[in-house]
Design a protein around this motif. Structure first.
Motif, PDB file in Angstrom:
ATOM      1  N   GLY A 329       0.826  -1.202   0.000  1.00 40.64           N
ATOM      2  CA  GLY A 329       0.000   0.000   0.000  1.00 40.64           C
ATOM      3  C   GLY A 329       0.855   1.246   0.000  1.00 40.64           C
ATOM      4  O   GLY A 329       2.074   1.197  -0.228  1.00 40.64           O
ATOM      5  N   PHE A 330       0.209   2.383   0.264  1.00 42.56           N
ATOM      6  CA  PHE A 330       0.935   3.648   0.312  1.00 42.56           C
ATOM      7  C   PHE A 330       1.520   3.931   1.694  1.00 42.56           C
ATOM      8  O   PHE A 330       2.467   4.708   1.829  1.00 42.56           O
ATOM      9  CB  PHE A 330       0.004   4.806  -0.083  1.00 42.56           C
ATOM     10  CG  PHE A 330      -0.401   4.778  -1.526  1.00 42.56           C
ATOM     11  CD1 PHE A 330       0.544   4.778  -2.532  1.00 42.56           C
ATOM     12  CD2 PHE A 330      -1.741   4.753  -1.883  1.00 42.56           C
ATOM     13  CE1 PHE A 330       0.179   4.747  -3.867  1.00 42.56           C
ATOM     14  CE2 PHE A 330      -2.121   4.726  -3.201  1.00 42.56           C
ATOM     15  CZ  PHE A 330      -1.163   4.719  -4.213  1.00 42.56           C
ATOM     16  N   MET A 331       0.939   3.311   2.741  1.00 41.47           N
ATOM     17  CA  MET A 331       1.351   3.655   4.100  1.00 41.47           C
ATOM     18  C   MET A 331       2.820   3.331   4.370  1.00 41.47           C
ATOM     19  O   MET A 331       3.500   4.062   5.089  1.00 41.47           O
ATOM     20  CB  MET A 331       0.471   2.928   5.124  1.00 41.47           C
ATOM     21  CG  MET A 331      -0.941   3.460   5.217  1.00 41.47           C
ATOM     22  SD  MET A 331      -1.029   5.232   5.575  1.00 41.47           S
ATOM     23  CE  MET A 331      -0.223   5.315   7.157  1.00 41.47           C
ATOM     24  N   SER A 332       3.325   2.253   3.773  1.00 43.15           N
ATOM     25  CA  SER A 332       4.740   1.927   4.005  1.00 43.15           C
ATOM     26  C   SER A 332       5.648   2.981   3.377  1.00 43.15           C
ATOM     27  O   SER A 332       6.694   3.332   3.946  1.00 43.15           O
ATOM     28  CB  SER A 332       5.068   0.539   3.446  1.00 43.15           C
ATOM     29  OG  SER A 332       4.730   0.447   2.076  1.00 43.15           O
ATOM     30  N   PHE A 333       5.262   3.520   2.210  1.00 44.37           N
ATOM     31  CA  PHE A 333       6.053   4.584   1.578  1.00 44.37           C
ATOM     32  C   PHE A 333       6.058   5.833   2.459  1.00 44.37           C
ATOM     33  O   PHE A 333       7.109   6.462   2.671  1.00 44.37           O
ATOM     34  CB  PHE A 333       5.494   4.922   0.195  1.00 44.37           C
ATOM     35  CG  PHE A 333       5.773   3.889  -0.857  1.00 44.37           C
ATOM     36  CD1 PHE A 333       6.984   3.880  -1.545  1.00 44.37           C
ATOM     37  CD2 PHE A 333       4.836   2.924  -1.162  1.00 44.37           C
ATOM     38  CE1 PHE A 333       7.247   2.923  -2.522  1.00 44.37           C
ATOM     39  CE2 PHE A 333       5.081   1.974  -2.140  1.00 44.37           C
ATOM     40  CZ  PHE A 333       6.291   1.962  -2.813  1.00 44.37           C
ATOM     41  N   PHE A 334       4.871   6.207   2.966  1.00 50.57           N
ATOM     42  CA  PHE A 334       4.784   7.405   3.801  1.00 50.57           C
ATOM     43  C   PHE A 334       5.530   7.208   5.121  1.00 50.57           C
ATOM     44  O   PHE A 334       6.173   8.137   5.620  1.00 50.57           O
ATOM     45  CB  PHE A 334       3.319   7.756   4.068  1.00 50.57           C
ATOM     46  CG  PHE A 334       2.701   8.568   2.965  1.00 50.57           C
ATOM     47  CD1 PHE A 334       2.693   9.954   3.037  1.00 50.57           C
ATOM     48  CD2 PHE A 334       2.150   7.963   1.860  1.00 50.57           C
ATOM     49  CE1 PHE A 334       2.137  10.720   2.024  1.00 50.57           C
ATOM     50  CE2 PHE A 334       1.592   8.713   0.845  1.00 50.57           C
ATOM     51  CZ  PHE A 334       1.587  10.097   0.913  1.00 50.57           C
ATOM     52  N   THR A 335       5.452   6.007   5.687  1.00 48.35           N
ATOM     53  CA  THR A 335       6.163   5.740   6.934  1.00 48.35           C
ATOM     54  C   THR A 335       7.668   5.844   6.721  1.00 48.35           C
ATOM     55  O   THR A 335       8.392   6.465   7.514  1.00 48.35           O
ATOM     56  CB  THR A 335       5.799   4.342   7.473  1.00 48.35           C
ATOM     57  OG1 THR A 335       4.381   4.262   7.672  1.00 48.35           O
ATOM     58  CG2 THR A 335       6.493   4.063   8.785  1.00 48.35           C
ATOM     59  N   LYS A 336       8.139   5.238   5.641  1.00 48.91           N
ATOM     60  CA  LYS A 336       9.574   5.309   5.331  1.00 48.91           C
ATOM     61  C   LYS A 336      10.009   6.755   5.091  1.00 48.91           C
ATOM     62  O   LYS A 336      11.075   7.186   5.561  1.00 48.91           O
ATOM     63  CB  LYS A 336       9.870   4.472   4.088  1.00 48.91           C
ATOM     64  CG  LYS A 336       9.969   2.978   4.326  1.00 48.91           C
ATOM     65  CD  LYS A 336      11.291   2.633   4.989  1.00 48.91           C
ATOM     66  CE  LYS A 336      11.527   1.132   5.056  1.00 48.91           C
ATOM     67  NZ  LYS A 336      12.809   0.808   5.718  1.00 48.91           N
TER      68      LYS A 336
END
Length: 501
Positions: A329-336
């Protein structure tokens, strides 16, 4: 020897219940058959007694959790039992003349104060020993305070809404030591004259949820017929009484309590529904307002072109899911991206403690999640050390537990920064509120195609507004803008995440 306390049989066709109230906390001594907690189902309220005398060990199912038949509720360390009275040693203090002080009980480790949430009794009321007088709320749990002796409530020292310290004085009971039988008779006998008159037993005290509902709806206990054991008034009894036309006559007695509300026309009142706020909703409201009252909250905005992230995700999502067993999903990109930005702007990952600034050399990422019960923020611990797959698995697992109401208090504490994704609900732009004591929260929003100028050409790009709310006491404008720009750069060129740039 440790004994397991499990959910009892709940009745025909009933397979699950909600943990409504814990009467004891870990470390409390309990007697055999003393009530430990109360469960609520769609049909009845069920009390869970201690299977033997001992000391309450671990509470596995916290208040608000849904549990199935035979599920583990808690553990009990056998052999150190005591009579029910010593469980609240701080609640009684003799003052002479037959008076007894009602004191704040032990609130738990590291908890030094509480708020008086609800008084179930008023000055002049007759009370029985162990009858619930009031409910206190801390940041972690709700604590019910029983009467240390039978008598008459002569003084309330700490009113609803006031903050009290551990071992503080709550009220005074006069005439202590009188026979306990007459005390509850005033409320128990009218409910059902044929019921057993030994109303001094703790077993026949009204259900705490029923007491709260009666206070909320302005119902006299004498007008409610209890169907519980020995005439005990249950929550469903109050609901039936409230729906019946007869109790209307008692409403004027409690009308002044609702005075702050503007007058409502009779025809409008009939179409309204009044519902008690859940403890979770009350905690959310209190914490958010505390954040506004304490922190100097400021929000800065930017926008990010999601083209590269979406392309990378589409290219590898099938292969990613096949290998790791979880969707990309997108959440892992935003978290990173946030982890990288927090390393460059550490004050956003810090907190204020008195006159000190505490910098965190780790990232425990809070991921806000909406549930039917309200907004919760499970925490992904050491997110800065996790891979994309590890983050996606942790986020998915926490999200499932949040929706199922299975999150523990430990899973929602210790966060150093929070991400809130209002975009899943269609939000285009908003200003998130800090999750104290954190100093920053990133708001994600809806991805929307907009015309953008790129290299002198107008092109259509998938754009998202980003909002960073931060505590201006610790984070300056330069740091906030730098943080957002670093997040934007990492998302518009995801290769920077791999290069640690």
């Amino acid at each position: 020897m440790s004994i397991e306390v499990r959910v009892p049989t709940l009745g025909e066709s009933v397979t699950e219940a909600t943990v409504a109230t814990w009467f004891k906390k870990p470390g409390d001594k309990v007697a055999a058959d003393e009530m430990l907690c109360e469960l609520e189902t769609d049909k009845v309220t069920v009390e869970v007694p201690a299977p033997s005398a001992g000391t309450l060990g671990e509470i596995v199912a916290a208040e608000g959790e849904t549990v199935g038949v035979d599920a583990l509720l808690a553990t009990l360390n056998e052999g150190a039992g005591a009579a029910p009275a010593p469980a609240q040693p701080a609640a009684e203090e003799k003052t002479g003349g037959g008076n007894v002080d009602v004191m704040v009980p032990t609130l738990g480790e590291s908890v030094t104060e509480a708020t008086v949430a609800t008084w179930f009794k008023k000055v002049g009321d007759t009370v029985a020993q162990d009858e619930m007088l009031c409910e206190l709320e801390t940041d972690k749990v709700s604590v019910e305070v029983p009467a240390p002796a039978s008598g008459t409530l002569t003084q309330i020292v700490a009113a609803e809404g006031s903050t009290v310290q551990a071992n503080g004085k709550l009220a005074v009971i006069g005439g202590a030591g009188a026979a306990t039988t007459p005390a509850p008779a005033a409320s128990a006998a009218p409910a059902a004259a044929a019921e057993a008159p030994v109303a001094s037993d703790r077993d026949v005290a009204n259900a705490p949820s029923a007491e709260k509902l009666m206070a909320e709806k302005g119902l006299d206990p004498a007008s409610v017929r209890g169907t519980g054991r020995d005439g005990r008034i249950m929550k469903e009894d109050v609901m039936r009484a409230a729906a019946a036309p007869a109790p209307v006559a008692t409403a004027p007695a409690s009308a002044p309590a609702a005075a702050p509300r503007a007058p409502v026309a009779a025809e409008d009142a009939e179409r309204e529904e009044r519902v008690k706020m859940t403890r979770l909703r009350q905690t959310i409201a209190r914490r958010l307002k505390d954040a506004q009252n304490t922190a100097a909250i400021l929000t800065t905005y930017n926008e990010v072109d999601m083209t590269e992230v979406m392309a990378l995700r589409n290219q590898y999502k099938d292969e990613f899911e096949k290998k790791h067993g979880v969707r990309l999903g997108f959440m892992s990109f935003f978290t990173k991206a946030c982890v990288h930005a927090l390393k460059e702007v550490p004050e956003v990952n810090a907190e204020i403690d008195g006159t000190d600034i505490v910098y965190k050399n780790y990232v425990h990422m809070g991921i806000a999640a909406g549930t039917p019960q309200g907004l919760v923020v499970p925490v992904i611990r050491d997110a800065d050390q996790m891979s994309f797959a590890g983050l996606e698995k942790a986020i998915a697992e926490k999200g499932r537990r949040a929706r199922d109401g299975k999150l523990s208090m430990a899973e929602m504490q210790g966060g150093t920064f929070t991400i809130s994704n209002g975009g899943v609900y269609g939000s285009l732009m908003s200003s998130p509120i800090l999750n104290p004591p954190q100093s920053g929260i990133l708001g994600m929003h809806k991805i929307q195609e907009r015309p953008m100028v790129v290299n002198g050409q107008i092109v259509i790009r998938p754009m998202m507004y980003l909002a960073l709310s931060y505590d201006h006491r610790i984070v300056d404008g330069k740091g906030a803008v730098t943080f957002l720009v670093r997040v934007k750069d990492a998302l518009e060129d995801p290769r920077r995440l791999l290069m640690d740039l």
